[in-house]
Each structure stands twice: as C-alpha cells, then as structure tokens.
Design an enzyme around this catalytic site. Structure first.
Site, mmCIF file in Angstrom:
data_model
loop_
_atom_site.group_PDB
_atom_site.id
_atom_site.type_symbol
_atom_site.label_atom_id
_atom_site.label_comp_id
_atom_site.label_asym_id
_atom_site.label_seq_id
_atom_site.Cartn_x
_atom_site.Cartn_y
_atom_site.Cartn_z
ATOM 1 N N HIS A 2 0.874 -1.188 0.000
ATOM 2 C CA HIS A 2 0.000 0.000 0.000
ATOM 3 C C HIS A 2 0.906 1.231 0.000
ATOM 4 O O HIS A 2 1.781 1.348 -0.862
ATOM 5 C CB HIS A 2 -0.929 -0.109 1.217
ATOM 6 C CG HIS A 2 -2.070 0.857 1.276
ATOM 7 N ND1 HIS A 2 -2.425 1.698 0.253
ATOM 8 C CD2 HIS A 2 -2.977 1.128 2.286
ATOM 9 C CE1 HIS A 2 -3.477 2.424 0.609
ATOM 10 N NE2 HIS A 2 -3.827 2.103 1.832
ATOM 11 N N HIS A 15 -1.853 -2.280 -9.932
ATOM 12 C CA HIS A 15 -2.923 -1.739 -9.092
ATOM 13 C C HIS A 15 -4.101 -2.694 -9.099
ATOM 14 O O HIS A 15 -4.396 -3.307 -10.123
ATOM 15 C CB HIS A 15 -3.372 -0.364 -9.597
ATOM 16 C CG HIS A 15 -4.058 0.433 -8.547
ATOM 17 N ND1 HIS A 15 -5.390 0.284 -8.275
ATOM 18 C CD2 HIS A 15 -3.582 1.346 -7.675
ATOM 19 C CE1 HIS A 15 -5.707 1.091 -7.280
ATOM 20 N NE2 HIS A 15 -4.637 1.743 -6.888
ATOM 21 N N ASP A 32 2.518 5.751 -6.426
ATOM 22 C CA ASP A 32 3.745 5.761 -5.634
ATOM 23 C C ASP A 32 5.015 5.895 -6.470
ATOM 24 O O ASP A 32 6.058 6.288 -5.945
ATOM 25 C CB ASP A 32 3.833 4.473 -4.798
ATOM 26 C CG ASP A 32 2.729 4.421 -3.770
ATOM 27 O OD1 ASP A 32 2.648 5.371 -2.980
ATOM 28 O OD2 ASP A 32 1.946 3.460 -3.764
#
Ligand SMILES: CC(C)(COP(=O)(O)OP(=O)(O)OC[C@H]1O[C@@H](n2cnc3c(N)ncnc32)[C@H](O)[C@@H]1OP(=O)(O)O)[C@@H](O)C(=O)NCCC(=O)NCCS
Length: 377
Positions: free
Chosen positions: A221, A261, A312
């Site tokens: 995450h 994802h 990210d």
C-alpha cells in the site's frame, strides 16, 4: 451460507459511499464527482479537504473560514511532543506516527463523542496534528529545535516550514500541495476500509485513523513509495543499468514497487501528474537522475510486462528532488490521506452499521472429533 468473494475481496462492493468514484478501466478518479485532473491543476489541499468532508466546493468565504479553522488546529499538547522525545532512534517516522496518533485521543476533549459535529472537530485536529507530528519527530531525531507552527500560511507550506525551519520556495509549496491533493482520497483502499471497519464498531475516530496508518505502512500500500526510492538508490549505488536490474528482479519473480494496481487496468491518473512534476522538478534543480532512471524502468515494465506506474512510482523521485528523507514519504502520504480517511469515518458514522463479513470456510470437516490428549500422536 454459500458464495465466496474473490481472494482479497477483489471486485467486492462493501459500502455505499458518496465520496469517491473510480473507473479502473478508463483510468478515471473523481472526488465527489470532480475529476482528479481538474482538482490537481486547480485545487488546494484545504479546498479538496472541504470538498471531501462537505460534498461540495466551498465559496470564497467558506474556504477562508475552513483554512482559518484548520490553521487554528495547528496545536499539539506538549505531552505529545515530550512523548516523541522518548522514542528509540530506531523508530521509523511511520511507526511513530501510528503511536502518536493513538495518544492524541488522551488530549482531545471529544475523544468519546461520536456525534457528527464532534467527528468533524476531531477531523480538523487530527488533519493538522498529523503533519505537525511528522515534522516535529523528524527534527527531534536529527537533534534539531522544534519549529513552532505558522498559522498564516497554507497546510503544505506549514508542513515544509516545520520540517525544515526555513520558509519553503513557491515551487516546493506548489509541489507539496499538489501531491497532497493527488493522494487525498481513493475510495475503499486498504487503509480507508480498515478505518471504516474500526469506526463501524463505534470505537472512535482516533482508533480508526491509528488502524488506517498501520495499513498504509505496508509495502503493498502506501509503503511502496519508500520501496521505489530504495530501489533507485540500490541501482544507483551498484552503478547498474536500471532496465537490466528490474529485468533480473522480474525474472526472480520479485515485485517492483510502484507498479500495478488492484483497480486500475490503465494508467493511474495520479501518476500522470506525478510524472510531470518529477520531470519538471528534476529539470529545475538540474538533477534529473532519479526521473531519468524512473522513466527508463517505467517504459520497460509498461511495454514488456504491461504493468502501469501507480501513484507511488513518481512520488518517490518527486520527494527525493525536494530533498525529503525516504522514510518520510509514507508519512507524507498519511498527511494527505487523512482527509479521505476522516471523510469516510464521518460518512460511516452518519449512517452506521457494523461491518462484519463472513468467511468461506475451507477448514477440517464439521463435525470433527475432539481427540483426548492421550490418543493424539
Ligand atoms: C498493488 C498490488 C498489491 C495489486 O495487487 P493485486 O491486485 O493483488 O494483483 P497481483 O499482485 O495478484 O498481481 C497480478 C499479476 O501482476 C503481477 N504484478 C502486479 N504488480 C506487480 C509488480 N509491481 N511487479 C511485478 N509484477 C507485478 C503479479 O505478479 C501477478 O502476476 P501473475 O498473475 O503472473 O502471478 C500489486 O500490483 C503490487 O504488489 N504492486 C507493488 C506494490 C505497490 O506499488 N503498491 C502500491 C499500490 S498503489
């Protein structure tokens, strides 16, 4: 009972919510119906937080009041600061944040009040306090003086001010503010779901946010942004070719942080902005190394593995170019995501029902005998 959900609750709809809508096939992300591309370019963290909490954009007066109230909440009980000084130097900022947010409840008069108004009051406090805790702990661990908050500047600017002790440049504030807008909310991601589950037991806002921080910390995450930068550093230190390096990692069945994802089957719309930011900052600072390495890796993984960069991937090189320490990347994610977490906790408690799913049982057949100790092998 029948029906097994997908492993990891994949594709399961677990709540009604009016906060965020994602179309993973088309790469659409919207907060309260407004496309993230519009918010990224036009909004601020304060305005976005108002939108998430209230469901509509503020008018000028409402925004000014909101900014003022958030700035007024820049206050931390001295006992929290004293506590931060007692943590071991090995404690990471994310662990410290998790522990300190839990302790904030001791000093919040509304701790046990789960009414809508109290939840909103606590949300202002925690939103301001999370950014302060990250900045203050970073200075404490570096043996630097704690910088008092400045209530006349924006949330993003105050964070950088309290972190560095110098007024940040306009570019740094704009970059941080846009990063905060992009990370603010993302439907039922793991940490938000954790927050809703905790809130739904009628525990309290601080408990829900503490749990969310624990979930965000994981490398699958929010922790992935730190993983990206550590990888770039490793490749750089080894003087290796970035593409060859990740090729070998993939051949060894290792995952590359910052790619893939659960929901997006196309480019994560947030990555589009972070890529641009990372490239521009690199150019401005005459320090394009991290962006260039990232882009080479992205092109390879995108073409050969059909995996897209997620939020990210480019936040890592963006923060690196701003001179931010790697272990602050995930706490900065929390500084932003608190707006989404609290929006969901408020929504959950406004119309609560305990969240208690069932498991698809795959254990020993029922009834299995209870074997007396003397007969066990
Ligand atoms: C985000 C993530 C956890 C989603 O997981 P998921 O929906 O459970 O998808 P899976 O992990 O089952 O991945 C599906 C396939 O893509 C591959 N894959 C997904 N992400 C990958 C990555 N980052 N690197 C290499 N392979 C990856 C998996 O190995 C799997 O391949 P397989 O079907 O041949 O086994 C996953 O993509 C991941 O671990 N990414 C890296 C961590 C990260 O960046 N997290 C931040 C998310 S915003």
């Amino acid at each position: 009972m029948t029906a097994a959900g997908g492993k990891g609750l994949e594709g399961i709809v677990a709540a009604n919510s009016g906060i965020c809508w994602i179309d993973g096939d088309a790469g659409v992300l919207s907060y309260r119906g407004i496309d993230i591309h519009e918010l990224a370019v036009n909004s601020t963290f304060e305005e976005t937080t108002y939108l998430l909490w209230n469901g509509i954009l503020p008018n000028e007066l409402a925004l000014r009041e909101f900014q003022g109230r958030l700035a007024l909440s820049r206050s931390l009980d001295q006992r929290i600061v004293d506590m931060l000084r007692t943590f071991p130097v090995t404690a990471t900022p994310m662990e410290v944040l998790r522990t300190a947010v839990s302790a904030l409840s001791f000093y919040d008069a509304d701790e046990k009040d789960n009414s809508h108004d109290a939840n909103v009051r606590k949300s202002y406090n925690i939103t301001s306090q999370i950014a302060m805790i990250v900045a203050i702990y970073d200075r404490i661990r570096k043996g630097l003086e704690v910088v008092p908050p400045n209530r006349s500047i924006s949330h993003a600017a105050n964070f950088l001010w309290m972190l560095n002790g110098v007024m940040p440049s306009e570019t740094a504030v704009k970059t941080m503010d846009m990063a905060l807008v992009l990370h603010a909310e993302h439907e039922l991601n793991a940490s938000t779901f954790a927050a809703r589950v905790i809130a739904a037991t009628l525990s309290d806002v601080h408990s829900a946010i503490t749990g969310a921080i624990g979930a965000l910390k994981g490398p699958l995450h929010g922790g992935a942004n730190e993983g990206v930068m550590r990888l770039l550093h490793t490749i750089d230190k080894a003087g290796a070719d970035p593409v060859e390096y990740v090729k070998n990692m993939l051949a060894a069945k290792q995952k590359i942080s910052g790619f893939g994802h659960r929901v997006y089957k196309t480019e994560d719309p947030r990555a589009t902005h972070l890529r641009k930011m990372s490239e521009q900052l690199g150019k401005d600072a005459n320090q394009s190394k991290w962006y260039d390495m990232s882009r080479a890796i992205e092109l390879y993984i995108n073409t050969d593995k059909k995996l897209n960069a997620n939020v990210d991937f480019y936040s890592a090189s963006t923060y690196a170019t701003l001179g931010i320490d790697i272990d602050l990347y995930t706490p900065i994610f929390a500084i932003s995501r608190i707006s989404g977490w609290t929006a969901h906790v408020i929504e959950q408690l406004d119309d609560n029902r305990l969240i208690r799913p069932r498991a698809n049982y795959i254990g020993p057949v029922y009834p299995s005998p209870y074997i007396p100790m003397e007969e066990r092998g």
